[in-house]
Design a protein around this motif. Structure first.
Motif, PDB file in Angstrom:
ATOM      1  N   LEU A 248      10.337  -9.477  15.215  1.00  0.00           N
ATOM      2  CA  LEU A 248       9.641 -10.596  14.563  1.00  0.00           C
ATOM      3  C   LEU A 248      10.389 -11.918  14.715  1.00  0.00           C
ATOM      4  CD1 LEU A 248       8.505  -8.778  11.309  1.00  0.00           C
ATOM      5  CD2 LEU A 248       6.989  -9.658  13.094  1.00  0.00           C
ATOM      6  N   SER A 249      11.646 -11.839  15.122  1.00  0.00           N
ATOM      7  CA  SER A 249      12.372 -13.098  15.316  1.00  0.00           C
ATOM      8  C   SER A 249      11.828 -13.850  16.524  1.00  0.00           C
ATOM      9  CB  SER A 249      13.878 -12.846  15.458  1.00  0.00           C
ATOM     10  OG  SER A 249      14.122 -12.084  16.609  1.00  0.00           O
ATOM     11  N   ASN A 250      11.157 -13.132  17.442  1.00  0.00           N
ATOM     12  CA  ASN A 250      10.555 -13.802  18.606  1.00  0.00           C
ATOM     13  C   ASN A 250       9.089 -14.136  18.405  1.00  0.00           C
ATOM     14  OD1 ASN A 250      12.954 -13.379  20.004  1.00  0.00           O
ATOM     15  ND2 ASN A 250      12.287 -11.315  20.590  1.00  0.00           N
ATOM     16  N   LYS A 251       8.404 -13.315  17.630  1.00  0.00           N
ATOM     17  CA  LYS A 251       6.956 -13.480  17.523  1.00  0.00           C
ATOM     18  C   LYS A 251       6.494 -13.019  16.155  1.00  0.00           C
ATOM     19  CE  LYS A 251       2.719 -11.730  19.676  1.00  0.00           C
ATOM     20  NZ  LYS A 251       2.181 -10.607  20.460  1.00  0.00           N
ATOM     21  N   GLN A 252       5.903 -13.923  15.387  1.00  0.00           N
ATOM     22  CA  GLN A 252       5.413 -13.547  14.060  1.00  0.00           C
ATOM     23  C   GLN A 252       3.988 -12.990  14.169  1.00  0.00           C
ATOM     24  OE1 GLN A 252       5.506 -12.762  11.047  1.00  0.00           O
ATOM     25  NE2 GLN A 252       7.698 -13.026  10.718  1.00  0.00           N
ATOM     26  N   VAL A 253       3.550 -12.295  13.135  1.00  0.00           N
ATOM     27  CA  VAL A 253       2.162 -11.827  13.115  1.00  0.00           C
ATOM     28  C   VAL A 253       1.245 -13.017  12.838  1.00  0.00           C
ATOM     29  CG1 VAL A 253       2.695  -9.471  12.391  1.00  0.00           C
ATOM     30  CG2 VAL A 253       2.373 -11.226  10.661  1.00  0.00           C
ATOM     31  N   GLN A 254       0.016 -12.917  13.332  1.00  0.00           N
ATOM     32  CA  GLN A 254      -0.982 -13.961  13.120  1.00  0.00           C
ATOM     33  C   GLN A 254      -2.028 -13.427  12.166  1.00  0.00           C
ATOM     34  OE1 GLN A 254      -0.688 -17.015  14.644  1.00  0.00           O
ATOM     35  NE2 GLN A 254       1.263 -16.188  15.427  1.00  0.00           N
ATOM     36  N   LEU A 255      -2.136 -14.057  11.018  1.00  0.00           N
ATOM     37  CA  LEU A 255      -3.104 -13.592  10.029  1.00  0.00           C
ATOM     38  C   LEU A 255      -3.941 -14.763   9.538  1.00  0.00           C
ATOM     39  CD1 LEU A 255      -0.744 -11.257   7.939  1.00  0.00           C
ATOM     40  CD2 LEU A 255      -2.418 -10.560   9.665  1.00  0.00           C
ATOM     41  N   THR A 256      -5.144 -14.449   9.025  1.00  0.00           N
ATOM     42  CA  THR A 256      -6.029 -15.523   8.557  1.00  0.00           C
ATOM     43  C   THR A 256      -5.666 -15.959   7.140  1.00  0.00           C
ATOM     44  OG1 THR A 256      -7.558 -13.902   7.653  1.00  0.00           O
ATOM     45  CG2 THR A 256      -7.979 -14.655   9.915  1.00  0.00           C
ATOM     46  N   PHE A 257      -4.766 -15.196   6.473  1.00  0.00           N
ATOM     47  CA  PHE A 257      -4.440 -15.531   5.088  1.00  0.00           C
ATOM     48  C   PHE A 257      -2.943 -15.792   4.962  1.00  0.00           C
ATOM     49  CE2 PHE A 257      -4.238 -10.952   5.646  1.00  0.00           C
ATOM     50  CZ  PHE A 257      -3.051 -10.596   5.025  1.00  0.00           C
ATOM     51  N   THR A 258      -2.579 -16.457   3.889  1.00  0.00           N
ATOM     52  CA  THR A 258      -1.167 -16.768   3.669  1.00  0.00           C
ATOM     53  C   THR A 258      -0.759 -16.342   2.261  1.00  0.00           C
ATOM     54  OG1 THR A 258      -1.775 -18.943   2.851  1.00  0.00           O
ATOM     55  CG2 THR A 258      -1.180 -18.795   5.182  1.00  0.00           C
ATOM     56  N   GLU A 259       0.524 -16.368   2.028  1.00  0.00           N
ATOM     57  CA  GLU A 259       1.106 -16.121   0.705  1.00  0.00           C
ATOM     58  C   GLU A 259       0.849 -14.724   0.155  1.00  0.00           C
ATOM     59  OE1 GLU A 259      -0.135 -19.453  -1.679  1.00  0.00           O
ATOM     60  OE2 GLU A 259       1.087 -20.825  -0.512  1.00  0.00           O
ATOM     61  N   LYS A 260       0.562 -13.764   1.041  1.00  0.00           N
ATOM     62  CA  LYS A 260       0.399 -12.382   0.590  1.00  0.00           C
ATOM     63  C   LYS A 260       1.186 -11.424   1.485  1.00  0.00           C
ATOM     64  CE  LYS A 260      -2.610 -12.828  -2.826  1.00  0.00           C
ATOM     65  NZ  LYS A 260      -2.228 -12.485  -4.219  1.00  0.00           N
ATOM     66  N   LEU A 261       1.903 -11.931   2.448  1.00  0.00           N
ATOM     67  CA  LEU A 261       2.537 -11.064   3.448  1.00  0.00           C
ATOM     68  C   LEU A 261       3.989 -10.761   3.083  1.00  0.00           C
ATOM     69  CD1 LEU A 261       2.457  -9.686   6.240  1.00  0.00           C
ATOM     70  CD2 LEU A 261       3.123 -11.900   7.233  1.00  0.00           C
ATOM     71  N   VAL A 262       4.302  -9.458   3.097  1.00  0.00           N
ATOM     72  CA  VAL A 262       5.656  -8.980   2.799  1.00  0.00           C
ATOM     73  C   VAL A 262       6.036  -7.987   3.895  1.00  0.00           C
ATOM     74  CG1 VAL A 262       7.017  -7.617   1.128  1.00  0.00           C
ATOM     75  CG2 VAL A 262       5.337  -9.281   0.301  1.00  0.00           C
ATOM     76  N   PHE A 263       7.305  -7.960   4.271  1.00  0.00           N
ATOM     77  CA  PHE A 263       7.765  -6.937   5.210  1.00  0.00           C
ATOM     78  C   PHE A 263       8.617  -5.916   4.468  1.00  0.00           C
ATOM     79  CE2 PHE A 263       6.887 -10.616   7.895  1.00  0.00           C
ATOM     80  CZ  PHE A 263       6.067 -10.018   8.842  1.00  0.00           C
ATOM     81  N   GLU A 264       8.672  -4.713   5.037  1.00  0.00           N
ATOM     82  CA  GLU A 264       9.475  -3.677   4.387  1.00  0.00           C
ATOM     83  C   GLU A 264      10.385  -2.988   5.400  1.00  0.00           C
ATOM     84  OE1 GLU A 264       7.429  -0.017   3.106  1.00  0.00           O
ATOM     85  OE2 GLU A 264       5.612  -0.782   4.064  1.00  0.00           O
ATOM     86  N   LEU A 265      11.511  -2.514   4.894  1.00  0.00           N
ATOM     87  CA  LEU A 265      12.495  -1.839   5.728  1.00  0.00           C
ATOM     88  C   LEU A 265      13.084  -0.688   4.925  1.00  0.00           C
ATOM     89  CD1 LEU A 265      13.316  -2.878   8.572  1.00  0.00           C
ATOM     90  CD2 LEU A 265      15.312  -3.930   7.548  1.00  0.00           C
ATOM     91  N   HIS A 266      13.500   0.369   5.637  1.00  0.00           N
ATOM     92  CA  HIS A 266      14.169   1.507   4.990  1.00  0.00           C
ATOM     93  C   HIS A 266      15.627   1.542   5.429  1.00  0.00           C
ATOM     94  CE1 HIS A 266      10.157   3.928   4.467  1.00  0.00           C
ATOM     95  NE2 HIS A 266      10.149   2.753   3.863  1.00  0.00           N
ATOM     96  N   TRP A 267      16.468   2.012   4.529  1.00  0.00           N
ATOM     97  CA  TRP A 267      17.897   2.106   4.880  1.00  0.00           C
ATOM     98  C   TRP A 267      18.526   3.289   4.154  1.00  0.00           C
ATOM     99  CZ3 TRP A 267      22.242  -2.036   3.701  1.00  0.00           C
ATOM    100  CH2 TRP A 267      23.331  -1.805   4.557  1.00  0.00           C
ATOM    101  N   TYR A 268      18.937   4.273   4.921  1.00  0.00           N
ATOM    102  CA  TYR A 268      19.622   5.448   4.383  1.00  0.00           C
ATOM    103  C   TYR A 268      20.941   5.635   5.124  1.00  0.00           C
ATOM    104  CZ  TYR A 268      15.276   7.188   2.178  1.00  0.00           C
ATOM    105  OH  TYR A 268      14.164   7.345   1.409  1.00  0.00           O
TER     106      TYR A 268
END
Ligand SMILES: *[C@@H]1O[C@H](CO)[C@@H](O)[C@H](O)[C@H]1NC(C)=O
Ligand SMILES: *[C@@H]1O[C@H](CO)[C@@H](O)[C@H](O)[C@H]1NC(C)=O
Ligand SMILES: *[C@@H]1O[C@H](CO)[C@@H](O)[C@H](O)[C@H]1NC(C)=O
Ligand SMILES: *[C@@H]1O[C@H](CO)[C@@H](O)[C@H](O)[C@H]1NC(C)=O
Ligand SMILES: *[C@@H]1O[C@H](CO)[C@@H](O)[C@H](O)[C@H]1NC(C)=O
Ligand SMILES: *[C@@H]1O[C@H](CO)[C@@H](O)[C@H](O)[C@H]1NC(C)=O
Length: 546
Positions: A248-268
């Motif tokens: 995502l550092s090179n290319k973000q997602v394109q969406l029609t809406f804003t202020e609702k997008l969150v990313f998630e990651l796992h770490w074990y």
């Protein structure tokens, strides 16, 4: 007289509210923060509650009444549940039409049926989807926020690279069926205000992974969910078991809406095999902590919330790999003030990987769901449950806390004359870490000083000598070192009585058997204002009586 008795009580309640303000839902995003309708930060402090295994019912309903479990979640300080669901529960008619009883019978779990009948009689003959809705309702009734997580397609334990549920186009992962399922669930909970978010898919993985399809389908999934339910946060997971969002550092997602997008990651810990147990913890923490930031942590700086939606450890405390990981991860999570979800709530499963009543050693609850598996773990994680920073948390100017990840405590001072101690981060002192590397009590010339190896760290007012300067060192950058007048270097440490001392810096070599966690501290930024209120609590009655 009456007033002076009453006022401290009022202030005390305010103090409590400042940690857990009542939320005005729905949630949205403001740069890297998740905020409520009033623009105040809401920190997600969640646990995953599995409901995606073969029987497709939230675990534990054979052990305790649903409402009891919901109340237990609240009493342990969590404000949210990540509730998993399997896609086929809503897209496969022969599964969707099953009742709880039939589902358990199909899996040969007659004892569980009897136990559910005792603990949750109203659920046993409900269709599975209605039982799922009942769980959401119970959580909502107890003010627990819910994130619906599409965990897998074919119900069962997750996840492996070869389970055919891993990526778009796999045998059990038809993208169109997935979009249908997402839309159904999003529609079903449109209007359920405590359902605050949906995770589109847990842990993408396996040989079919590719970026083109990731962008194509995650964008479609996000639009589908948003169209059906415009109020909720849309949460996108990464590749390789949700450990990889660096693309995502090179290319973000394109969406029609804003202020609702969150990313998630796992770490074990086990994401990196036995790296923690087999390496020097300073080096492993430095390198894997850095990886975490490269793989997704950078999104915070780009202005997106990052939800650490799975992490966890064997809570018996016997797994060295897990223990070392947790000490490091707590430092990172406090430093970045992440939103998170612990794996897991459940202390045991009806049926997991063919084993009936399997214990969950990563579960916050014990096998019998009666109470916490490990109360010291619970105390420790409570340090991360409330926000340090963010919109609406900023009621005082920014200050520093000196956080000790291996205990979840902070450096506190009882009085000017007693030694510094580890104590609760709630109401801990306000420090300022100055450009000159001194650690001052905020707004004063009083600074932390090393007084000798094995001796208590003290407070002083002549702060320009080397023993008053604190430099993060070692690969972990979690040692705080200082130089004594005679030229030797010491590190901040904690003795058996939780007093803050200085001692020889530990584990700086490549020694693998050495554990530096007792000397790991993290200077974190905070704008919480409990101390101000605590002070006014103490001083107010005095003021009134004069
Ligand atoms: C629906 O689920 C049943 C039971 O697992 C399975 O036998 C069947 O093949 C599934 N149907 C579809 C269309 O996937
Ligand atoms: C979702 O609920 C909102 C009201 O909160 C309503 O305006 C909207 O039409 C609903 N959307 C769908 C797809 O049902
Ligand atoms: C709880 O965790 C601590 C720290 O890891 C460990 O020492 C202790 O034995 C654990 N207690 C139980 C009951 O598992
Ligand atoms: C400096 O003093 C400490 C005692 O506080 C002692 O342990 C250390 O060996 C001394 N270092 C040198 C270089 O003399
Ligand atoms: C520290 O400050 C004092 C008073 O300003 C000064 O006398 C002393 O030389 C300074 N010491 C160092 C090491 O700079
Ligand atoms: C810890 O406290 C006990 C009791 O107050 C005291 O006897 C002991 O010396 C202290 N230990 C250290 C290392 O300060």
């Amino acid at each position: 007289m009456r007033l002076s008795l009453l006022l401290p009580f009022v202030l005390l309640s305010l103090n409590f509210l400042s940690l857990w303000p009542s939320m005005a839902l729905p949630l949205s995003t403001n740069s890297r923060w998740i905020v409520d309708e009033n623009g105040r930060r809401v920190k997600l402090a969640c646990m995953s509650w599995a409901s995606h295994l073969e029987v497709m019912l939230a675990e534990g309903l054979n052990r305790k009444p649903l409402d009891t479990i919901s109340k237990k979640i609240v009493s342990m300080g969590f404000n949210c549940v990540r509730l998993t669901w399997p896609l086929f529960m809503v897209t496969n008619d022969s599964l969707a039409s099953l009742t709880v009883r039939q589902s358990f019978l199909n899996n040969g779990l007659t004892e569980s049926i009897a136990a559910i009948q005792v603990n949750n009689p109203s659920l046993i003959d409900l269709p599975l989807i209605q039982a799922y809705q009942a769980v959401v309702s119970s959580l909502s009734n107890n003010n627990v926020m819910v994130i619906l997580d599409n965990h897998i397609s074919k119900p069962g334990w997750c996840c492996s690279n070869s389970d055919n549920n891993g990526f778009f186009g796999d045998k059990y992962f038809d993208p169109n069926l997935w979009l249908t399922g997402l839309t159904r669930i999003a529609t079903m909970f449109n209007g359920s205000s405590y359902v605050v978010g949906m995770s589109l898919r847990n842990e993408l993985r396996g040989p079919k992974q590719n970026l083109n399809d990731w962008y194509k389908y995650m964008q479609k999934g996000a639009e589908a969910v948003h169209a059906a339910n415009p109020n909720i946060l849309v949460i996108l997971s990464g590749l390789n078991f949700d450990t990889e969002l660096s693309f995502l550092s090179n290319k973000q997602v394109q969406l029609t809406f804003t202020e609702k997008l969150v990313f998630e990651l796992h770490w074990y810990a086990f994401s990196d095999g036995q790296a923690w147990a087999e390496g020097n913890p300073n080096q492993v923490c430095g390198s894997l902590g850095g990886n975490f930031k490269r793989r997704g942590g950078f999104l915070l700086e780009q202005g997106f919330p990052l939800f650490l939606s799975e992490f966890g450890v064997d809570e018996r405390g016997t797994n060295v790999n897990d223990n070392r990981f947790l000490n490091c991860m707590f430092g990172v999570a406090a430093d970045l003030d992440l939103d998170w979800s612990l794996w897991a709530l459940q202390g045991s499963y009806y049926l997991r990987e063919g084993v009936k009543g399997m214990d969950e050693t990563y579960g916050i609850l014990g096998w019998d769901w009666c109470g916490p598996r490990n109360s010291s773990f619970l105390e420790r994680i409570s340090a991360l449950q409330s926000p340090f920073q963010g919109p609406g948390v900023s009621e005082v100017a920014q200050y520093n806390m000196v956080f000790h990840p291996s205990t979840g405590l902070c450096m506190v001072r009882k009085s000017l004359f007693e030694p510094l101690q580890l104590g609760s981060c709630v109401g801990s002192d306000h420090w300022t870490y100055t450009p000159q590397k001194t650690l001052n009590l905020k707004g004063t010339f009083i600074c932390l000083q090393a007084d000798g190896s094995g001796k208590a760290a003290k407070l002083g007012i002549i702060c320009n000598d080397s023993s008053s300067k604190w430099e993060p060192m070692s690969d972990s950058k979690m040692h705080l070192s200082s130089t004594l007048a005679n030229g030797s270097t010491v590190c901040l440490d904690v003795d058996m009585n939780n007093s803050i001392i200085t001692g020889p810096c530990k584990c700086l070599s490549r020694d693998q058997s050495c554990d530096p966690a007792n000397q790991w501290f993290k200077i974190i930024n905070s704008t919480r204002d409990e101390v101000t209120r605590e002070l006014s609590l103490k001083t107010f009655p005095l003021v009134l009586s004069t």
